[in-house]
Design a protein around this motif. Structure first.
Motif: not given
Length: 286
Positions: A229, A231, A242
């Motif tokens: 991920n 961000w 995100q």
């Protein structure tokens, strides 16, 4: 230029080499096979203060076995190949061994936050630390270290590990995983204008545990990468959005555990395993 140093290979061997790239990570040159800072991983490295890049703490020995060695040594360089020892981390004259922490620089002052603290160099495990080191460099390259005792809380059970620290203008941002007990984790975003002697806290928007690996400031925006991920915050950590597609980029990024990176004014680079990735341009989500 982008630089990659130290760490562990797939066999668990600790490394002391330094590599550099001047073409956006497409090719790499080994600058030294055995830097004087010695084989280590999980250290804090940041630049530039008084013209130096600084490497602090870390871990060595066999990570899978006990004891694991935390380190207190500090090194500096101007060319990434030749490294010179500076003043080790100490607390009231006592050597302070630490790893898994992060650092940030404002002017010629170095800040080290959180990590894993051992009472001695060799320890079966460590305390999760929530204190902050503050080091002011001299023109000769030495560092005078002090510690703001437990500015973030207790360092026995409620300590911070996998910390990312950065400055966005005059705001210091710390993003951490906090050990509540042996099995529970809590993630917190802290921002401060006086270097965390007082701070505001924000709960992150991501659900569950992610392994924070790398953070950077690009164009005034805070970026972090953890797991698969990414961000971004455009308001000094008050809120995060995100970024899309990091898990489905060409070639796929299924897991970035163990990555590190670097940033320019408009791009972020990160290395995971034997792959180098570049995000450009970097723009906030709508």
């Amino acid at each position: 230029s982008i630089y990659l140093m130290g760490g562990r290979n797939s066999s668990g061997t600790y490394l002391s080499d330094v590599w550099g790239s001047t073409d956006l990570g497409n090719s790499w040159t080994r600058l030294t096979a055995s830097a004087s800072f010695g084989a280590r991983s999980h250290f804090a490295v940041c630049g530039w203060a008084n013209g130096f890049v600084w490497l602090m703490g870390g871990a060595s020995a066999d990570y899978s076995g006990l004891p694991r060695y935390q380190l207190a040594s500090v090194y500096r360089t101007t060319n990434m190949a030749a490294w010179t020892a500076s003043n080790s981390l100490t607390v009231s004259g006592t050597t302070y061994y630490t790893a898994f922490n992060d650092c940030a620089i404002s002017g010629n002052t170095i800040y080290i936050v959180g990590g894993c603290y051992g009472n001695t160099a060799a320890t079966q495990g460590c305390y999760y630390d929530s204190s902050m080191f503050v080091g002011t460099t001299t023109l000769a390259g030495a560092v005078s270290w002090t510690r703001r005792a437990n500015v973030l809380g207790s360092y026995l059970t409620n300590g911070f590990i996998w910390v990312i620290t950065m400055f966005i203008g005059s705001t210091m941002l710390a993003i951490d995983g906090e050990i509540i007990d042996s099995w529970s984790w809590q993630y917190t975003i802290r921002s401060s204008s006086n270097f965390l002697t007082s701070y505001t806290t924000t709960s992150p928007p991501w659900a569950g545990a992610i392994s924070y690996e790398f953070g950077a400031v690009i164009g005034g925006n805070a970026l972090i990468i953890g797991g698969s991920n990414a961000w971004m915050s455009a308001d000094a950590g008050a809120s995060f959005s995100q970024l899309p597609n990091i898990g489905t980029a060409p070639g796929g990024i299924s897991r970035n555990n163990g990555c590190n990176g670097a940033a320019t004014a408009t791009s972020m680079f990160f290395v995971t395993g034997t792959s180098v990735w570049r995000a450009q341009p970097v723009t906030p989500c709508a």
